[in-house]
Design a protein around this motif. Structure first.
Motif, PDB file in Angstrom:
ATOM      1  N   ASP A 176       0.962  -1.364  -0.008  1.00  0.00           N
ATOM      2  CA  ASP A 176      -0.126  -0.133   0.046  1.00  0.00           C
ATOM      3  C   ASP A 176       1.007   1.232   0.262  1.00  0.00           C
ATOM      4  OD1 ASP A 176      -2.516  -1.322   0.133  1.00  0.00           O
ATOM      5  OD2 ASP A 176      -2.274  -1.660   2.170  1.00  0.00           O
ATOM      6  N   GLY A 177       2.191   1.120   0.108  1.00  0.00           N
ATOM      7  CA  GLY A 177       3.039   2.233   0.183  1.00  0.00           C
ATOM      8  C   GLY A 177       3.675   2.638  -1.138  1.00  0.00           C
ATOM      9  N   ILE A 178       4.367   3.743  -1.143  1.00  0.00           N
ATOM     10  CA  ILE A 178       4.923   4.213  -2.521  1.00  0.00           C
ATOM     11  C   ILE A 178       6.548   3.959  -2.423  1.00  0.00           C
ATOM     12  CG2 ILE A 178       3.139   5.891  -2.969  1.00  0.00           C
ATOM     13  CD1 ILE A 178       5.062   8.022  -2.268  1.00  0.00           C
ATOM     14  N   GLY A 179       7.032   3.286  -1.607  1.00  0.00           N
ATOM     15  CA  GLY A 179       8.228   3.078  -1.214  1.00  0.00           C
ATOM     16  C   GLY A 179       9.230   4.377  -1.019  1.00  0.00           C
ATOM     17  N   LYS A 180       8.325   5.339  -0.388  1.00  0.00           N
ATOM     18  CA  LYS A 180       8.936   6.698   0.074  1.00  0.00           C
ATOM     19  C   LYS A 180       8.685   6.958   1.392  1.00  0.00           C
ATOM     20  CE  LYS A 180       9.381  11.557  -1.406  1.00  0.00           C
ATOM     21  NZ  LYS A 180       8.557  12.483  -2.057  1.00  0.00           N
ATOM     22  N   TRP A 181       9.632   7.453   2.288  1.00  0.00           N
ATOM     23  CA  TRP A 181       9.356   7.276   3.937  1.00  0.00           C
ATOM     24  C   TRP A 181       9.706   8.864   4.303  1.00  0.00           C
ATOM     25  CZ3 TRP A 181       8.290   2.843   6.830  1.00  0.00           C
ATOM     26  CH2 TRP A 181       8.347   1.585   6.271  1.00  0.00           C
ATOM     27  N   TYR A 182       8.927   9.282   5.296  1.00  0.00           N
ATOM     28  CA  TYR A 182       9.255  10.520   5.845  1.00  0.00           C
ATOM     29  C   TYR A 182       8.969  10.333   7.284  1.00  0.00           C
ATOM     30  CZ  TYR A 182       8.989  15.609   7.201  1.00  0.00           C
ATOM     31  OH  TYR A 182       8.851  16.763   7.720  1.00  0.00           O
ATOM     32  N   LYS A 183      10.336  10.693   8.101  1.00  0.00           N
ATOM     33  CA  LYS A 183      10.498  10.792   9.632  1.00  0.00           C
ATOM     34  C   LYS A 183       9.895   9.539  10.158  1.00  0.00           C
ATOM     35  CE  LYS A 183      10.603  15.663  10.486  1.00  0.00           C
ATOM     36  NZ  LYS A 183      12.075  15.647  10.858  1.00  0.00           N
ATOM     37  N   GLY A 184      10.266   8.262   9.532  1.00  0.00           N
ATOM     38  CA  GLY A 184       9.877   6.931   9.922  1.00  0.00           C
ATOM     39  C   GLY A 184       8.521   6.624   9.459  1.00  0.00           C
ATOM     40  N   ARG A 185       7.865   7.343   8.686  1.00  0.00           N
ATOM     41  CA  ARG A 185       6.596   7.046   8.204  1.00  0.00           C
ATOM     42  C   ARG A 185       6.647   6.665   6.789  1.00  0.00           C
ATOM     43  NH1 ARG A 185       2.505   9.751   5.540  1.00  0.00           N
ATOM     44  NH2 ARG A 185       3.546  11.581   5.759  1.00  0.00           N
ATOM     45  N   GLU A 186       5.933   5.471   6.360  1.00  0.00           N
ATOM     46  CA  GLU A 186       5.865   5.206   4.794  1.00  0.00           C
ATOM     47  C   GLU A 186       4.511   5.924   4.266  1.00  0.00           C
ATOM     48  OE1 GLU A 186       5.936   1.579   1.456  1.00  0.00           O
ATOM     49  OE2 GLU A 186       5.606   1.128   3.614  1.00  0.00           O
ATOM     50  N   ILE A 187       4.981   6.754   3.074  1.00  0.00           N
ATOM     51  CA  ILE A 187       3.498   7.373   2.369  1.00  0.00           C
ATOM     52  C   ILE A 187       2.985   6.358   1.686  1.00  0.00           C
ATOM     53  CG2 ILE A 187       3.226   9.184   0.962  1.00  0.00           C
ATOM     54  CD1 ILE A 187       5.986  10.501   1.609  1.00  0.00           C
ATOM     55  N   SER A 188       1.519   6.302   1.944  1.00  0.00           N
ATOM     56  CA  SER A 188       0.745   5.667   1.080  1.00  0.00           C
ATOM     57  C   SER A 188       0.385   6.019  -0.298  1.00  0.00           C
ATOM     58  CB  SER A 188      -0.694   5.323   1.906  1.00  0.00           C
ATOM     59  OG  SER A 188      -1.347   6.541   1.688  1.00  0.00           O
ATOM     60  N   HIS A 189      -0.162   5.082  -0.890  1.00  0.00           N
ATOM     61  CA  HIS A 189      -0.765   5.571  -2.448  1.00  0.00           C
ATOM     62  C   HIS A 189      -2.106   6.481  -2.239  1.00  0.00           C
ATOM     63  CE1 HIS A 189       1.812   3.214  -4.867  1.00  0.00           C
ATOM     64  NE2 HIS A 189       1.448   2.107  -4.139  1.00  0.00           N
ATOM     65  N   VAL A 190      -2.090   7.275  -3.158  1.00  0.00           N
ATOM     66  CA  VAL A 190      -3.397   8.205  -3.128  1.00  0.00           C
ATOM     67  C   VAL A 190      -4.586   7.585  -3.542  1.00  0.00           C
ATOM     68  CG1 VAL A 190      -4.327  10.068  -4.306  1.00  0.00           C
ATOM     69  CG2 VAL A 190      -1.948  10.343  -3.685  1.00  0.00           C
ATOM     70  N   MET A 191      -5.674   7.556  -2.907  1.00  0.00           N
ATOM     71  CA  MET A 191      -7.012   6.932  -3.195  1.00  0.00           C
ATOM     72  C   MET A 191      -7.319   7.554  -4.525  1.00  0.00           C
ATOM     73  SD  MET A 191     -10.578   6.488  -1.336  1.00  0.00           S
ATOM     74  CE  MET A 191     -11.349   7.833  -2.113  1.00  0.00           C
ATOM     75  N   GLY A 192      -7.713   6.840  -5.582  1.00  0.00           N
ATOM     76  CA  GLY A 192      -8.030   7.436  -6.829  1.00  0.00           C
ATOM     77  C   GLY A 192      -9.385   7.879  -6.973  1.00  0.00           C
ATOM     78  N   TYR A 193      -9.923   8.506  -7.886  1.00  0.00           N
ATOM     79  CA  TYR A 193     -11.213   8.895  -8.116  1.00  0.00           C
ATOM     80  C   TYR A 193     -12.291   7.860  -8.402  1.00  0.00           C
ATOM     81  CZ  TYR A 193     -10.570   7.889 -13.053  1.00  0.00           C
ATOM     82  OH  TYR A 193     -10.319   7.248 -14.338  1.00  0.00           O
ATOM     83  N   GLN A 194     -11.595   6.537  -8.442  1.00  0.00           N
ATOM     84  CA  GLN A 194     -12.459   5.348  -8.681  1.00  0.00           C
ATOM     85  C   GLN A 194     -13.290   4.971  -7.250  1.00  0.00           C
ATOM     86  OE1 GLN A 194      -9.305   5.661  -9.610  1.00  0.00           O
ATOM     87  NE2 GLN A 194      -8.964   5.038 -11.859  1.00  0.00           N
ATOM     88  N   GLY A 195     -12.413   5.485  -6.316  1.00  0.00           N
ATOM     89  CA  GLY A 195     -13.228   5.413  -5.117  1.00  0.00           C
ATOM     90  C   GLY A 195     -13.965   6.517  -4.519  1.00  0.00           C
ATOM     91  N   MET A 196     -14.658   7.203  -5.624  1.00  0.00           N
ATOM     92  CA  MET A 196     -15.728   8.300  -5.154  1.00  0.00           C
ATOM     93  C   MET A 196     -16.760   7.963  -4.298  1.00  0.00           C
ATOM     94  SD  MET A 196     -16.687  11.356  -7.616  1.00  0.00           S
ATOM     95  CE  MET A 196     -15.116  11.311  -8.696  1.00  0.00           C
ATOM     96  N   SER A 197     -17.267   6.891  -4.884  1.00  0.00           N
ATOM     97  CA  SER A 197     -18.548   6.272  -4.071  1.00  0.00           C
ATOM     98  C   SER A 197     -18.281   6.008  -2.682  1.00  0.00           C
ATOM     99  CB  SER A 197     -18.979   4.897  -4.918  1.00  0.00           C
ATOM    100  OG  SER A 197     -17.964   4.184  -4.959  1.00  0.00           O
TER     101      SER A 197
END
Length: 225
Positions: free
Chosen positions: A25-46
């Motif tokens: 679920d992450g993008i392989g990028k970390w900030y201050k010990g926290r892995e950044i998650s993927h953005v929820m796409g517009y497909q999840g609008m409902s």
């Protein structure tokens, strides 16, 4: 081995981010010990507009926590389909709501609803991964609901928000409670209070209060130090 990217001429903040193998679920990028998650796409609008959302999140309580005044200028960052935007608008009848998102599909959905309801005090803004594109010194209150953890460039985004806030402006950071394993949300889409405070302190903000009255989420209020 984690890779920490050094400063470059084009992006002076890159050295604060670390890149390494992470979770699905992450993008392989970390900030201050926290892995950044993927953005929820517009497909999840409902899912954003689901009928049970009020019961699960008590949105009405959240808006009460914001102590909205009729003249307030509010920015909803990562506004999505506008679920909160259209609930805020009637409460700031003499003010304004900036609805910021990076996905054009989300902005299109809000535009349709805005026109249908003839709402004139909503301004839609297409932000970028590094900027809200908000006017400087223009906003009384910033709302971020379950979106900060998805910022690919959190340092740049919070710096952009800081520029947009008026001197006594506040950030309302709403995140699913990372301390609570019973909250039925994926791990990377939650944040602990400690982690949020660590990141916001680095950006020049201090925690004013964490209003503990939402079923699943923190309601953390930050102001400039």
């Amino acid at each position: 081995m984690p890779i920490t990217v050094c400063h470059s001429q084009n992006d002076s903040n890159e050295s604060v981010y670390t890149y390494k193998s992470g979770s699905f679920d992450g993008i392989g990028k970390w900030y201050k010990g926290r892995e950044i998650s993927h953005v929820m796409g517009y497909q999840g609008m409902s899912w954003l507009e689901r009928s049970e959302r009020e019961q699960e999140e008590e949105t009405s309580t959240l808006l009460e926590n914001m102590n909205l005044e009729p003249t307030d200028v509010v920015a909803d960052i990562g506004a999505g389909s506008g679920y909160h935007v259209f609930k805020i608008v009637p409460k700031v009848s003499e003010g304004k709501v900036y609805a910021v998102d990076i996905q054009q599909e989300m902005l299109n959905a809000m535009e349709k609803k805005k026109n249908r309801l003839n709402q004139t005090n909503i301004e839609l803004i297409k932000g970028s991964e590094k900027s809200t594109k908000l006017p400087k010194n223009s906003v009384d209150k910033v709302l971020m609901v379950d979106v900060y953890h998805e910022f690919e460039f959190p340092v740049e985004m919070i710096a952009s928000i800081k520029q947009a806030l008026k001197p006594d402006g506040k950030i309302y950071l709403i995140e699913y409670r990372g301390e609570d394993p019973t909250v039925p949300i994926k791990r990377l889409h939650k944040m602990t209070e400690d982690q949020a405070v660590k990141e916001m302190n680095a950006a020049g903000f201090t925690l004013i209060e964490n209003i503990d009255n939402l079923p699943w989420q923190h309601c953390m209020v930050f102001g400039v130090k």
